[in-house]
Scaffold this active site. Structure first.
Site, mmCIF file in Angstrom:
data_model
loop_
_atom_site.group_PDB
_atom_site.id
_atom_site.type_symbol
_atom_site.label_atom_id
_atom_site.label_comp_id
_atom_site.label_asym_id
_atom_site.label_seq_id
_atom_site.Cartn_x
_atom_site.Cartn_y
_atom_site.Cartn_z
ATOM 1 N N ALA A 161 18.829 37.837 -52.060
ATOM 2 C CA ALA A 161 19.125 36.582 -51.621
ATOM 3 C C ALA A 161 20.315 35.863 -51.994
ATOM 4 C CB ALA A 161 17.834 36.271 -51.801
ATOM 5 N N ASN A 185 19.241 31.585 -45.679
ATOM 6 C CA ASN A 185 19.216 30.432 -45.812
ATOM 7 C C ASN A 185 20.301 29.362 -46.130
ATOM 8 O OD1 ASN A 185 19.282 29.513 -48.314
ATOM 9 N ND2 ASN A 185 17.018 29.763 -48.442
ATOM 10 N N ALA A 187 21.408 27.687 -48.335
ATOM 11 C CA ALA A 187 21.890 27.435 -49.533
ATOM 12 C C ALA A 187 22.700 28.754 -49.945
ATOM 13 C CB ALA A 187 20.747 26.995 -50.679
ATOM 14 N N LYS A 188 22.746 29.561 -49.131
ATOM 15 C CA LYS A 188 22.978 31.121 -49.550
ATOM 16 C C LYS A 188 24.667 30.622 -48.926
ATOM 17 C CE LYS A 188 19.383 32.262 -51.272
ATOM 18 N NZ LYS A 188 18.172 31.040 -50.980
ATOM 19 N N VAL A 189 25.342 32.240 -49.782
ATOM 20 C CA VAL A 189 26.300 32.287 -49.426
ATOM 21 C C VAL A 189 27.194 31.716 -47.852
ATOM 22 C CG1 VAL A 189 28.620 33.961 -49.787
ATOM 23 C CG2 VAL A 189 26.888 33.861 -51.300
#
Length: 411
Positions: A161, A185, A187-189
């Site tokens: 994730a 989502n 907050a991801k890369v």
């Protein structure tokens, strides 16, 4: 509090979404001879499989869904135990519980991922799988974990994730285990606001994952097979709008990785000589995402004073990334308090208990550690640092501030 991809949303994503809206076809399936159907989700799945170095990818609506489908598709269920680190986002553990299996918490080591030695100690006759969580953009010790899994006949699931685009000794995240689960989502890369994916090299598993995410249907290239359902599934499909955004984000991955690695190397070089300061161990420094720089202080008290002055948090205070902060887990609270995994009897009964202090190695490490955001901001994992837009001058200024505060508290 976004990840790097969120901060880079721009004209490319807008153009991809407008293409879909002008075509008027936002559902993930359509006919190949229909010019209004652009097959964005299908195209993203192909790109995802190529990036992960696998044959198959299934796009779903969230990373939590990806984990749950992967577990169910792997055949994990009542009576099974899954070993998972005590330092991970709660979704890793929730997915195991909603597969009606028992999470067995294991220690982390200096990689801040699973400690292979403790994994070996936690294996019982009920153990079915190891969930290797690649937390904070750095891959776990996959060689050791895969060897343990093979030696004991266990499944290996990679929770990727927080590690999209990362690799381990030349092998992309999500390609080493039996399956990999990803999140997209905010907050991801890279991000589409929400979204997820499952990767595998196993065609049988791919068909199971696909059927689980789409009411039991078997996959076709851009449409779906009707009437050949292997079993009942549910609806966890990704929309064409999400697929469109992710295609644009995907094309920015090279820039994200290069920029973050450059800034992280500079930041670390500027503080590397501070006496008593240590850093997270990286099994493959060139393969990590470089979203965060994790520092380890000599004591929990020094870490507390430094982080308080910087307006940040120690990792032990990072909310639902730490097992001892997960009140529903400690109290084994689930919506229906009967049956697996915590309230059953007979063959599926398990006497597992969770309590603060059960993972002393993890507790000590998290109490002394702090994240500096290099390309992300997060209320739990990175309340201090930089964004993807940071220049070399920004890095130098932030590193100088960090040095001044740390050296004062180390005296």
């Amino acid at each position: 509090m976004p990840g790097p991809g969120f901060d880079l949303i721009g004209e490319e994503e807008i153009a991809e979404v407008v293409d879909v809206l002008r075509g008027g076809w936002i559902y993930r399936y359509g006919q190949e001879d229909n010019p209004n159907f652009l097959a964005k989700v299908w195209s993203f799945e192909q790109a995802m499989a190529e990036q992960a170095g696998v044959d198959y990818a299934v796009a779903v609506n969230s990373g939590s869904t990806a984990l749950w489908i992967a577990l169910i598709g792997l055949g994990i269920g009542p009576g099974d135990e899954v070993i998972v680190p005590g330092f991970t986002f709660i979704a890793s553990i929730s997915a195991i519980i909603y597969a009606r299996a028992v999470p067995v918490l294991a220690e982390i080591d200096r990689t801040f991922n699973l400690d292979p030695a403790d994994v070996e100690r936690k294996i019982t006759p009920r153990t079915k799988a190891i969930m290797a969580v690649h937390l904070m953009g750095n891959l776990a010790r996959l060689d050791e974990l895969k060897a343990i899994a093979e030696r004991h006949g266990l499944l290996l699931l990679e929770d990727c994730a927080q590690a999209f685009g990362a690799s381990y000794k030349g092998r992309p995240a999500g390609s080493v285990g039996h399956a990999g689960a990803f999140s997209f989502n905010y907050a991801k890369v890279i991000t589409a606001g929400e979204g997820g994916a499952i990767t595998t090299n196993d065609e049988t598993l791919y068909k199971r994952f696909f059927a689980l995410h789409d009411q039991g249907h078997a996959p076709l290239r851009k449409g779906r097979e009707v009437g050949q359902r292997p079993f009942m599934g549910l609806d966890f499909r990704m929309t064409e709008l999400q697929g469109a955004v992710l295609l644009a984000q995907f094309r920015k991955l090279g820039y994200i990785r290069e920029h973050l690695h450059t800034n992280k190397k500079l930041f670390k070089a500027l503080i590397n000589d501070i006496p008593g300061l240590e850093f997270r161990e990286l099994p493959d420094p060139e393969g990590e995402c470089a979203t965060l720089l994790t520092v380890i202080f000599p004591s929990a008290e020094i870490a507390r004073r430094v982080t308080a002055e910087l307006g940040g948090k120690r990792l032990c205070d990072s909310g639902w990334h730490v097992y001892s902060n997960m009140e529903p887990l400690l109290e084994k609270r689930v919506p229906i308090e009967r049956g697996c995994p915590f309230h059953s009897s007979g063959a599926y009964a398990s006497e597992v208990n969770y309590y603060a202090g059960m993972l002393p190695q993890t507790d000590d490490l998290l109490a002394r550690s702090f994240n500096i955001g290099i390309g992300m901001q997060d209320r739990g994992l990175a309340t201090y640092g930089l964004t993807i837009h940071a220049t070399a001058e920004d890095v130098e200024a932030k590193a100088a501030e960090f040095r001044r505060v740390v050296e004062r508290h180390l005296q």
